[in-house]
Write a protein that holds these residues in place. Structure first.
Motif, short mmCIF file in Angstrom:
data_model
loop_
_atom_site.label_atom_id
_atom_site.label_comp_id
_atom_site.label_asym_id
_atom_site.label_seq_id
_atom_site.Cartn_x
_atom_site.Cartn_y
_atom_site.Cartn_z
N LEU A 128 0.81 -1.22 0.00
CA LEU A 128 0.00 0.00 0.00
C LEU A 128 0.85 1.28 0.00
N THR A 129 2.14 1.16 -0.30
CA THR A 129 3.03 2.31 -0.28
C THR A 129 2.55 3.43 -1.21
N MET A 130 2.22 3.08 -2.45
CA MET A 130 1.77 4.09 -3.41
C MET A 130 0.45 4.72 -2.99
N ALA A 131 -0.45 3.91 -2.47
CA ALA A 131 -1.75 4.41 -2.04
C ALA A 131 -1.59 5.37 -0.87
N LEU A 132 -0.70 5.06 0.05
CA LEU A 132 -0.48 5.92 1.21
C LEU A 132 0.15 7.25 0.78
N ALA A 133 1.05 7.20 -0.19
CA ALA A 133 1.66 8.43 -0.69
C ALA A 133 0.61 9.32 -1.33
N LEU A 134 -0.29 8.72 -2.12
CA LEU A 134 -1.36 9.50 -2.74
C LEU A 134 -2.31 10.06 -1.68
N ALA A 135 -2.56 9.28 -0.65
CA ALA A 135 -3.45 9.74 0.43
C ALA A 135 -2.89 10.96 1.13
N ASP A 136 -1.58 10.97 1.37
CA ASP A 136 -0.97 12.13 2.01
C ASP A 136 -1.00 13.35 1.08
N LYS A 137 -0.82 13.11 -0.21
CA LYS A 137 -0.86 14.20 -1.18
C LYS A 137 -2.25 14.84 -1.25
N LEU A 138 -3.29 13.99 -1.16
CA LEU A 138 -4.66 14.47 -1.29
C LEU A 138 -5.35 14.70 0.04
N ASN A 139 -4.62 14.46 1.14
CA ASN A 139 -5.21 14.55 2.48
C ASN A 139 -6.45 13.67 2.61
N ALA A 140 -6.33 12.44 2.12
CA ALA A 140 -7.47 11.50 2.13
C ALA A 140 -7.77 11.03 3.55
N ASP A 141 -9.01 10.60 3.74
CA ASP A 141 -9.44 10.08 5.04
C ASP A 141 -9.13 8.60 5.20
N ILE A 142 -9.13 7.88 4.10
CA ILE A 142 -9.04 6.42 4.19
C ILE A 142 -8.37 5.87 2.93
N VAL A 143 -7.59 4.81 3.10
CA VAL A 143 -6.96 4.07 2.00
C VAL A 143 -7.48 2.65 2.03
N ILE A 144 -7.87 2.15 0.86
CA ILE A 144 -8.34 0.76 0.74
C ILE A 144 -7.61 0.11 -0.43
N GLY A 145 -7.04 -1.07 -0.18
CA GLY A 145 -6.39 -1.84 -1.23
C GLY A 145 -6.87 -3.28 -1.19
N THR A 146 -7.01 -3.89 -2.34
CA THR A 146 -7.52 -5.26 -2.41
C THR A 146 -6.50 -6.18 -3.09
N ASP A 147 -6.61 -7.47 -2.80
CA ASP A 147 -5.70 -8.43 -3.42
C ASP A 147 -6.17 -8.75 -4.84
N PRO A 148 -5.38 -9.54 -5.62
CA PRO A 148 -5.67 -9.72 -7.04
C PRO A 148 -7.06 -10.28 -7.36
N ASP A 149 -7.61 -11.16 -6.53
CA ASP A 149 -8.93 -11.70 -6.85
C ASP A 149 -10.04 -11.02 -6.06
N CYS A 150 -9.69 -9.96 -5.32
CA CYS A 150 -10.67 -9.08 -4.68
C CYS A 150 -11.51 -9.79 -3.62
N ASP A 151 -10.86 -10.62 -2.81
CA ASP A 151 -11.61 -11.14 -1.66
C ASP A 151 -11.05 -10.65 -0.33
N ARG A 152 -9.87 -10.03 -0.33
CA ARG A 152 -9.30 -9.44 0.89
C ARG A 152 -9.11 -7.94 0.69
N LEU A 153 -9.18 -7.20 1.79
CA LEU A 153 -8.91 -5.78 1.70
C LEU A 153 -8.01 -5.33 2.85
N GLY A 154 -7.11 -4.41 2.52
CA GLY A 154 -6.32 -3.75 3.53
C GLY A 154 -6.82 -2.33 3.68
N VAL A 155 -6.82 -1.82 4.91
CA VAL A 155 -7.38 -0.50 5.20
C VAL A 155 -6.37 0.32 6.00
#
Length: 575
Positions: free
Chosen positions: A282-309
């Motif tokens: 989630l490194t890239m997502a966290l960097a984008l979140a800091d750039k945009l001052n996002a409230d939440i980051v969500i990432g999913t695995d390749p088959d979309c049954d797990r999520l990281g928050v």
């Protein structure tokens, strides 16, 4: 190196005309240039684990290829034809973004159709939970997903679902495997009946998204939805096919997709591992979140049954939540929504697993619902829904970043879970709070539970032997004390026994057998050891807890629990 006779026997079978020339050429090349690789490819047959069958792609009995999957499918076809005599059979097939997934999915479809079974085949990659939904929606008797979840790029896999939408479980799984193992490779019917293969796509997508929004939306105001700043990454996987559209249709307008990871790619070029359990993913997502001052980051695995928050803590810094934390947040939110709606009358249940946080039991007690605990893997939670039709399933999860909202999908579902997490975050923000503060309040209400996972990778034949020996040693010489605390109970799921180490009393556990050991200490700590069913790893799960009197004391209590976890791992020589 000298090649063992049993491996030579398997190799020689694969050098017969039953197998294509390319396969035979690859085997001959390995025999001369890489006998070690030949041994790894043929020393055993791939087996079904907690998440179906997964393995490295290549030639051989211990690899994912058209012949091993063809044999699985022929065996499953034979079983279905016998199990449903005289019935017009239907199966649904989906596949993920992995290398060769689409090609292997067509091979599987060909074999089913050659056996007279109607096939609904997705025309392009789709999330695994959509297969579970589609199977039930189309009235199929079985379903297959070609996926290796979050494993490295060289892996692929084969998951089997039954007519209830859940993965196969005992005793049916063993019965199916027995049929598969009785087959010879020359019995596989590869010649497709194209008239029995129907491609599916948009109509199922829309029904799936509609169902997801109905199940995972909870009266969040439009203002709250529009005010939530979300960063999302699909990690090059299938979720890009469903999650952005689901969030948009649910009213979330401020969704920022990580562009470098939005294109599906089975090589997963921007991450070391496409696993949202790993912070690096989630490194890239966290960097984008800091750039945009996002409230939440969500990432999913390749088959979309797990999520990281990831969410902002009380200092405004993005922090990653673990699977146990997201599970208790989502479960507590669902329970509160059901309570507000007057839908809890003691005939409901939540689900979890033996290696997940004991905090789930505390939530169940507080809301007057049952908490059913199963073995690792969502097939056991799906089985609970089937086994207890008199109880309504609210939701449930496991520590490995999976969650299931209601029973429309009978497997972990990152599409519904993503929407649910956004509902929690949007409502909390609208009320002047946050996801993180909501979690801390749960710790005040129910106890501060902290979990930690250590995974040790042990590859190949030697690695498997080492893992097996570690379990034998722990089973035959159980520790009596951990970090200065007496072990009061040892649960052995392989032998189905629970032994009180203080009194010596042994009880029989009425659960399916699994190679898992769990130690409980007198201060309420829990330590589990379990070989992975899908990866060459042995996993150690630690859970500790303490009372939290007020949110302001959370940093102090968390430091105490972190130190406790570290000392337990040191005492057990795991780190």
């Amino acid at each position: 190196m000298e090649i063992k006779q049993n491996i030579l026997n398997a190799v020689n079978e694969w050098l017969t005309p039953t197998f294509d020339n390319q396969t035979q050429d690859e085997i001959k090349e390995m025999m001369t240039s890489s006998p070690k690789n030949l041994e790894e490819s043929f020393y055993k047959n791939l087996e079904f684990g907690t998440g179906g069958m997964r393995g490295i792609m290549g030639v051989g009995t211990n690899r994912i290829n058209k012949y091993t999957l063809g044999k699985n499918t022929q065996g499953l076809s034979n079983y279905m034809l016998n199990f449903f005599p005289g019935k017009a059979l239907k199966v649904a097939i989906a596949f993920d973004c992995r290398l060769n997934s689409q090609t292997l999915a067509k091979v599987v479809a060909d074999v089913f159709s050659a056996n007279g079974i109607k096939v609904y085949l997705f025309s392009d990659m789709r999330p695994t939970p959509e297969l579970s939904f589609a199977l039930k929606y189309l009235g199929c008797q079985a379903g297959i997903v070609l996926t290796a979840s979050h494993n490295p790029p060289e892996y692929n896999g084969y998951k089997v679902y039954w007519e209830d939408g859940g993965q196969i479980v005992p005793p049916q799984d063993a019965a199916i495997v027995k049929v598969i193992e009785s087959l010879k490779y020359d019995e596989i019917k590869f010649q497709a009946n194209e008239d029995l293969i129907e491609y599916i796509d948009l109509a199922i997508d829309q029904a799936f998204i509609k169902s997801t929004i109905e199940n995972a939306s909870f009266n969040t105001s439009n203002f709250a939805k529009e005010n939530l700043n979300i960063v999302f990454t699909s990690l090059h996987g299938t979720s890009i096919k469903a999650i952005p559209e689901t969030l948009s249709k649910a009213g979330y307008t401020n969704v920022n997709v990580v562009p470098e990871q939005a294109t599906p790619d089975g090589n997963f070029p921007t991450v070391v591992s496409p696993n949202p359990e790993e912070p690096e993913a989630l490194t890239m997502a966290l960097a984008l979140a800091d750039k945009l001052n996002a409230d939440i980051v969500i990432g999913t695995d390749p088959d979309c049954d797990r999520l990281g928050v990831a969410v902002r803590n009380t200092q405004g810094k993005m922090v990653l939540l673990n699977g146990n934390q997201t599970m208790v947040l989502m479960t507590a939110f669902l329970l509160e929504q059901w309570k507000k709606a007057g839908k809890i009358d003691g005939k409901q249940f939540i689900g979890s697993t033996i290696v997940s946080t004991p905090m789930m039991m505390e939530l169940a007690t507080a809301y007057n619902v049952e908490c059913k605990i199963g073995l690792t893997g969502f097939k056991w939670i799906a089985k609970m829904i089937k086994d207890f039709p008199e109880l309504k399933f609210i939701g449930g999860g496991e520590e490995s970043f999976g969650f299931m909202v209601g029973d429309a999908v009978r497997d972990k579902d990152a599409v519904a879970a993503t929407l649910l997490v956004c509902e929690i975050a949007a409502q909390a923000k609208a009320n002047g709070s946050s996801v993180y503060e909501s979690l801390l309040q749960l710790y005040v209400d129910f106890g501060f539970y902290k979990e930690h996972l250590v995974s040790l990778t042990k590859k190949g034949i030697e690695g498997l032997a080492e893992i097996n020996q570690m379990m034998v040693d722990m089973r035959e010489n159980p520790v009596k004390e951990i970090n200065g605390q007496r072990v009061v109970m040892l649960e052995d799921y392989k032998n189905s026994t629970a032994k009180n180490l203080l009194s010596g009393e042994v009880e029989t556990m009425n659960v399916p057998k699994s190679d898992v050991l769990i130690y409980y200490t007198e201060d309420g700590s829990k330590i589990a050891a379990r070989p992975s069913g899908t990866e060459p790893k042995i996993k150690f799960y630690v859970s500790v807890n303490a009372k939290l009197d007020a949110v302001k004391y959370a940093p102090e209590v968390e430091s105490y629990l972190d130190e406790k976890i570290k000392n337990i791992l040191l005492d057990l020589k795991i780190i």
